[in-house]
Design an enzyme around this catalytic site. Structure first.
Site, mmCIF file in Angstrom:
data_model
loop_
_atom_site.group_PDB
_atom_site.id
_atom_site.type_symbol
_atom_site.label_atom_id
_atom_site.label_comp_id
_atom_site.label_asym_id
_atom_site.label_seq_id
_atom_site.Cartn_x
_atom_site.Cartn_y
_atom_site.Cartn_z
ATOM 1 N N ARG A 92 0.884 -1.178 0.000
ATOM 2 C CA ARG A 92 0.000 0.000 0.000
ATOM 3 C C ARG A 92 0.911 1.214 0.000
ATOM 4 O O ARG A 92 1.662 1.448 0.956
ATOM 5 C CB ARG A 92 -0.895 -0.011 1.243
ATOM 6 C CG ARG A 92 -1.556 1.339 1.492
ATOM 7 C CD ARG A 92 -2.637 1.288 2.537
ATOM 8 N NE ARG A 92 -3.811 0.606 2.024
ATOM 9 C CZ ARG A 92 -5.008 0.628 2.615
ATOM 10 N NH1 ARG A 92 -5.182 1.286 3.749
ATOM 11 N NH2 ARG A 92 -6.030 0.004 2.083
ATOM 12 N N HIS B 197 -7.443 0.850 -6.266
ATOM 13 C CA HIS B 197 -7.652 -0.057 -5.127
ATOM 14 C C HIS B 197 -8.359 -1.309 -5.672
ATOM 15 O O HIS B 197 -9.531 -1.564 -5.386
ATOM 16 C CB HIS B 197 -8.505 0.649 -4.072
ATOM 17 C CG HIS B 197 -8.426 0.034 -2.701
ATOM 18 N ND1 HIS B 197 -7.668 -1.079 -2.399
ATOM 19 C CD2 HIS B 197 -9.032 0.397 -1.530
ATOM 20 C CE1 HIS B 197 -7.807 -1.381 -1.125
ATOM 21 N NE2 HIS B 197 -8.630 -0.504 -0.582
ATOM 22 N N GLN C 280 -10.254 -3.875 -3.396
ATOM 23 C CA GLN C 280 -11.527 -3.345 -2.894
ATOM 24 C C GLN C 280 -12.621 -3.528 -3.952
ATOM 25 O O GLN C 280 -13.716 -4.013 -3.646
ATOM 26 C CB GLN C 280 -11.366 -1.853 -2.554
ATOM 27 C CG GLN C 280 -12.616 -1.231 -1.994
ATOM 28 C CD GLN C 280 -12.982 -1.793 -0.628
ATOM 29 O OE1 GLN C 280 -12.191 -1.753 0.283
ATOM 30 N NE2 GLN C 280 -14.184 -2.331 -0.486
ATOM 31 N N ASP D 38 -17.390 6.983 -0.768
ATOM 32 C CA ASP D 38 -16.107 6.831 -0.066
ATOM 33 C C ASP D 38 -15.777 8.207 0.512
ATOM 34 O O ASP D 38 -16.396 9.229 0.155
ATOM 35 C CB ASP D 38 -15.042 6.356 -1.070
ATOM 36 C CG ASP D 38 -13.656 6.188 -0.444
ATOM 37 O OD1 ASP D 38 -13.563 6.034 0.794
ATOM 38 O OD2 ASP D 38 -12.663 6.196 -1.202
ATOM 39 N N CYS E 256 -16.515 1.619 1.113
ATOM 40 C CA CYS E 256 -15.308 0.789 1.327
ATOM 41 C C CYS E 256 -14.779 0.897 2.745
ATOM 42 O O CYS E 256 -13.994 0.047 3.167
ATOM 43 C CB CYS E 256 -14.240 1.165 0.313
ATOM 44 S SG CYS E 256 -13.683 2.865 0.491
ATOM 45 N N ARG F 129 -13.446 -8.559 1.669
ATOM 46 C CA ARG F 129 -12.019 -8.317 1.401
ATOM 47 C C ARG F 129 -11.229 -9.581 1.754
ATOM 48 O O ARG F 129 -10.342 -10.005 1.018
ATOM 49 C CB ARG F 129 -11.506 -7.132 2.225
ATOM 50 C CG ARG F 129 -12.076 -5.777 1.827
ATOM 51 C CD ARG F 129 -11.561 -5.337 0.477
ATOM 52 N NE ARG F 129 -10.109 -5.319 0.404
ATOM 53 C CZ ARG F 129 -9.320 -4.353 0.906
ATOM 54 N NH1 ARG F 129 -9.850 -3.282 1.477
ATOM 55 N NH2 ARG F 129 -8.004 -4.421 0.801
HETATM 56 N N1 CP Z 1 -11.168 -0.230 2.649
HETATM 57 C C1 CP Z 1 -9.880 -0.320 3.048
HETATM 58 O O1 CP Z 1 -8.952 -0.541 2.241
HETATM 59 O O2 CP Z 1 -9.705 -0.191 4.384
HETATM 60 P P1 CP Z 1 -8.321 0.034 5.149
HETATM 61 O O3 CP Z 1 -7.776 1.361 4.703
HETATM 62 O O4 CP Z 1 -8.648 -0.006 6.602
HETATM 63 O O5 CP Z 1 -7.379 -1.073 4.750
HETATM 64 N N1 NVA Z 2 -10.051 6.687 -0.950
HETATM 65 C C1 NVA Z 2 -9.633 6.235 0.356
HETATM 66 C C2 NVA Z 2 -9.844 4.771 0.498
HETATM 67 C C3 NVA Z 2 -9.541 4.218 1.856
HETATM 68 C C4 NVA Z 2 -9.685 2.732 1.909
HETATM 69 C C5 NVA Z 2 -8.172 6.603 0.581
HETATM 70 O O1 NVA Z 2 -7.370 6.439 -0.340
HETATM 71 O O2 NVA Z 2 -7.848 7.052 1.684
#
Ligand code: CP
Ligand code: NVA
Length: 309
Positions: free
Chosen positions: A103, A130, A133, A223, A263, A291
């Site tokens: 990530r 993502h 997701q 989101d 999400c 997930r």
């Molecule tokens: N939706 C999601 O990716 O959650 P986290 O940021 O908690 O991993």
């Molecule tokens: N769009 C959000 C998603 C979190 C899972 C971010 O990137 O913070």
């Protein structure tokens, strides 16, 4: 064979459909703690430049359920791109682990890890996309609505990483995708042009007015308005996005059967009202749970075959 799971655009509709089918088929056995654990002694390295609840726990749990283990590496500990370049980290982890999940802020860092690692690399969220997701979202929609083809997803809010992956997933699975964002926060035009070049029959549209955007929605999706890394823009964004809250008034324009997905993490009073969130909490937490189920199937494929066939 595709070694890495970095972008949904790299996969055929059939490959994505198969992953969804396998996820749904494998889920009951694991829910009863009876699923197979074929990957004893295998390890997943998990690199996190940003915080996480779902991604970290779902990948770690998936590895445990498959018989292997996962190692959490945060940015302070490994200094990705600072203490050591991504390409060297990828080469080291490729010698010690069987797969890598990352990530990151910049999407190109995950691509660089994938290019330099001998083992599969999975995108666990970048500023750009993502994909895990979006796949868990499609599993959730399929379980609830019975089919994906022809269903309409209306994404209300920021044209962000989650929206981008969902748009690609919808195009691949013959679903309609409607984006409703304030001017200046839509997905870039070039993104839609490429999507339509690659999927000439894709049904994706941009409707600024949120009430109109949700009119034919089977799924209303939202989101956060402030993604990780955008904290400095918080006040401006909250002001700009006011008309894009998924609340009771907006849902009155949507069909009665429409499900609401998020999400997570959710910011009640911003992108979603407390009432709409709680009314749809069952679906939203099924989505979070999926997930785990999707990623366990993904890891099983990657660890068994060295990629997606
Ligand atoms: N939706 C999601 O990716 O959650 P986290 O940021 O908690 O991993
Ligand atoms: N769009 C959000 C998603 C979190 C899972 C971010 O990137 O913070």
């Amino acid at each position: 064979m595709k070694k890495d799971f970095v972008s949904l655009a790299d996969f055929t509709s059939e490959q994505l459909q198969t992953l969804i089918d396998k996820t749904i088929a494998a889920k009951p056995a694991y829910l009863q703690k009876q699923g197979p654990a074929p990957h004893a002694r295998k390890t997943l390295a998990m690199i996190f430049e940003k915080p996480s609840l779902r991604t970290r726990v779902s990948f770690e749990t998936a590895m445990t359920q498959l018989g292997g283990t996962a190692t959490y590496l945060d940015q302070t500990a490994i200094g990705l791109g600072d203490r050591e370049p991504a390409r060297d980290i990828a080469r080291v982890l490729g010698r010690m682990c069987d797969a890598i999940m990352a990530r990151t802020f910049h999407h190109k860092i995950v691509e660089e890890l994938a290019q330099n690692s001998a083992v599969p690399v999975v995108n666990g969220l970048t500023d750009y996309s993502h994909p895990c997701q979006a796949m868990a979202d499609l599993v959730t929609i399929r379980e609830r609505l019975g089919a994906l083809k022809g269903k309409t997803v209306a994404f209300v809010g920021d044209g962000n990483n989650v929206a981008r992956s969902l748009a690609v997933a919808c195009a691949k699975l013959d679903m309609k995708f409607v984006l409703s964002s304030p001017a200046g926060y839509e997905l870039e035009e070039s993104f839609f042009e490429t999507l339509l070049d690659e999927h000439p029959h894709a049904d994706c549209s941009l409707i600024h007015e949120p009430g109109r955007a949700v009119q034919a929605a089977d799924v209303v999706y939202t989101d956060t308005w402030v993604s990780m890394g955008q904290e400095q823009q918080r006040q401006d964004r909250i002001h700009t996005f006011q008309a894009y809250q998924v609340n009771e008034a907006l849902m009155s324009f949507a069909p009665k059967h429409a499900m609401v997905l998020h999400c997570l993490p959710a910011y009640r009073g911003c992108e979603i009202s407390e009432g709409v969130f709680e009314k749809h909490a069952e679906a939203i937490f099924n989505q979070a749970e999926n997930r785990l189920h999707f990623q366990r199937t993904l890891l099983d494929e990657l660890l068994t075959n060295g990629g997606i066939e």
